[in-house]
Design a protein around this motif. Structure first.
Motif, mmCIF file in Angstrom:
data_model
loop_
_atom_site.group_PDB
_atom_site.id
_atom_site.type_symbol
_atom_site.label_atom_id
_atom_site.label_comp_id
_atom_site.label_asym_id
_atom_site.label_seq_id
_atom_site.Cartn_x
_atom_site.Cartn_y
_atom_site.Cartn_z
ATOM 1 N N MET A 1 10.485 4.688 -17.099
ATOM 2 C CA MET A 1 9.739 3.448 -16.913
ATOM 3 C C MET A 1 8.368 3.739 -16.304
ATOM 4 N N ILE A 2 7.339 3.097 -16.860
ATOM 5 C CA ILE A 2 6.003 3.281 -16.307
ATOM 6 C C ILE A 2 5.826 2.478 -15.030
ATOM 7 N N LEU A 3 6.521 1.341 -14.944
ATOM 8 C CA LEU A 3 6.440 0.482 -13.755
ATOM 9 C C LEU A 3 7.840 0.078 -13.329
ATOM 10 N N GLU A 4 8.126 0.259 -12.042
ATOM 11 C CA GLU A 4 9.406 -0.156 -11.477
ATOM 12 C C GLU A 4 9.149 -0.930 -10.189
ATOM 13 N N VAL A 5 9.468 -2.199 -10.224
ATOM 14 C CA VAL A 5 9.344 -3.071 -9.054
ATOM 15 C C VAL A 5 10.761 -3.369 -8.573
ATOM 16 N N ALA A 6 11.048 -3.043 -7.318
ATOM 17 C CA ALA A 6 12.418 -3.147 -6.819
ATOM 18 C C ALA A 6 12.472 -3.957 -5.528
ATOM 19 N N GLY A 7 12.984 -5.170 -5.630
ATOM 20 C CA GLY A 7 13.284 -5.989 -4.460
ATOM 21 C C GLY A 7 12.107 -6.314 -3.564
ATOM 22 N N GLY A 57 10.559 -3.870 -0.038
ATOM 23 C CA GLY A 57 10.781 -3.430 -1.402
ATOM 24 C C GLY A 57 9.858 -2.289 -1.783
ATOM 25 N N THR A 58 9.957 -1.837 -3.026
ATOM 26 C CA THR A 58 9.143 -0.712 -3.492
ATOM 27 C C THR A 58 8.555 -1.002 -4.870
ATOM 28 N N ILE A 59 7.387 -0.413 -5.096
ATOM 29 C CA ILE A 59 6.716 -0.493 -6.389
ATOM 30 C C ILE A 59 6.333 0.927 -6.778
ATOM 31 N N ARG A 60 6.783 1.355 -7.959
ATOM 32 C CA ARG A 60 6.469 2.694 -8.453
ATOM 33 C C ARG A 60 5.759 2.583 -9.795
ATOM 34 N N PHE A 61 4.652 3.304 -9.906
ATOM 35 C CA PHE A 61 3.906 3.381 -11.164
ATOM 36 C C PHE A 61 3.814 4.832 -11.583
ATOM 37 N N ASP A 62 4.248 5.113 -12.799
ATOM 38 C CA ASP A 62 4.181 6.477 -13.336
ATOM 39 C C ASP A 62 4.875 7.465 -12.395
ATOM 40 N N GLY A 63 5.961 7.010 -11.772
ATOM 41 C CA GLY A 63 6.734 7.864 -10.882
ATOM 42 C C GLY A 63 6.191 7.976 -9.475
ATOM 43 N N ILE A 64 5.086 7.299 -9.171
ATOM 44 C CA ILE A 64 4.442 7.393 -7.850
ATOM 45 C C ILE A 64 4.661 6.094 -7.088
ATOM 46 N N ASP A 65 5.051 6.208 -5.833
ATOM 47 C CA ASP A 65 5.241 5.035 -4.984
ATOM 48 C C ASP A 65 3.863 4.480 -4.601
ATOM 49 N N ILE A 66 3.557 3.268 -5.077
ATOM 50 C CA ILE A 66 2.255 2.655 -4.790
ATOM 51 C C ILE A 66 2.399 1.429 -3.882
ATOM 52 N N THR A 67 3.557 1.264 -3.273
ATOM 53 C CA THR A 67 3.835 0.059 -2.491
ATOM 54 C C THR A 67 2.793 -0.169 -1.404
ATOM 55 N N ARG A 68 2.364 0.885 -0.756
ATOM 56 C CA ARG A 68 1.414 0.757 0.353
ATOM 57 C C ARG A 68 0.018 1.269 -0.016
ATOM 58 N N SER A 69 -0.212 1.507 -1.294
ATOM 59 C CA SER A 69 -1.506 2.055 -1.723
ATOM 60 C C SER A 69 -2.576 0.969 -1.772
ATOM 61 N N ALA A 70 -3.820 1.390 -1.559
ATOM 62 C CA ALA A 70 -4.957 0.476 -1.678
ATOM 63 C C ALA A 70 -5.224 0.172 -3.151
#
Length: 232
Positions: A1-7, A57-70
């Motif tokens: 998955m390119i994007l995974e949004v979890a909870g 919760g967590t958000i991952r794009f292209d396998g990278i955790d971007i939840t707290r990214s700018a």
């Protein structure tokens, strides 16, 4: 998955807007995110982009955790955005708006010539200041700007808003065309039938929660289910 949004749970101040939202977008997949006004669709996009960060919760794009990214870091990874109000620079020319959008990611780089193939009118608008464009022309610029940023995923917020029916068809055809180029799309759209026609899967939101997910074809063809969920 390119994007995974979890909870994810997102707040505006102390007011909670999203409640455990989870969704996925596969590589080269178009996914519709539907629901009534105020359901949390745009807030979901803003959380993915880091504009309204998720508190849990967590958000991952292209396998990278971007939840707290700018937001600028997320964009540099390859997440494109076509906002509902286009947000192009009105006093700059089309050419200038497009030139400042260019960046390199690990995903495919698009050329201006390819933009002209998608939007044939765009080539003749390059020297025009954007404040003098029609709504449809502005949308061409907004989509082209997103693609010139070499995205792996493009988030579309109400891409048909305020456009004539013929222009809506062109915009939706462009989103569908992205699949052939391996680019994924998450599409928030009030016109459910239009969005479902170009989508592989669909999620329906209500009051900040996902209340349905499944194939877009089923939701489009099952009138009873669609009316029950969306009222249309």
């Amino acid at each position: 998955m390119i994007l995974e949004v979890a909870g994810i749970e997102t707040f505006y101040g102390e007011t909670q807007a999203l409640f455990g939202v989870s969704l996925q977008v596969g590589q080269g997949e178009v996914v519709a995110l539907l629901g009534p006004n105020g359901a949390g669709k745009t807030t979901t996009l803003r959380s993915i982009l880091g504009l309204t960060p998720a508190r849990d919760g967590t958000i991952r794009f292209d396998g990278i955790d971007i939840t707290r990214s700018a937001t600028h870091e997320i964009a540099r990874l390859g997440v494109g955005w076509v906002p509902d109000d286009r947000r192009i620079f009105p006093t700059l020319t089309v050419a200038r708006n497009l030139s400042i959008a260019r960046k390199r990611t690990r995903f495919r780089t698009w050329s201006l010539d390819e933009m002209f193939e998608i939007f044939s009118a765009l080539e003749h608008l390059m020297e025009r200041e954007c404040e003098y464009l029609s709504g449809g022309e502005m949308q061409m610029v907004a989509i082209s700007r997103a693609l010139l940023g070499a995205p792996g995923l493009v988030l579309f917020d109400e891409p048909s808003q305020g456009l004539a029916p013929r222009v809506v068809q062109d915009v939706m055809a462009t989103i569908s065309h992205l699949k052939g180029a391996g680019i994924s799309a998450l599409v928030v759209e009030q016109n459910a039938a239009t969005a479902l026609q170009i989508s592989d899967r669909a999620y329906v939101m209500d009051r900040g929660r996902i209340v349905h997910y499944g194939s877009a074809e089923r939701l489009l063809s099952d009138d009873r289910l669609r009316v029950g969920l969306l009222g249309v």
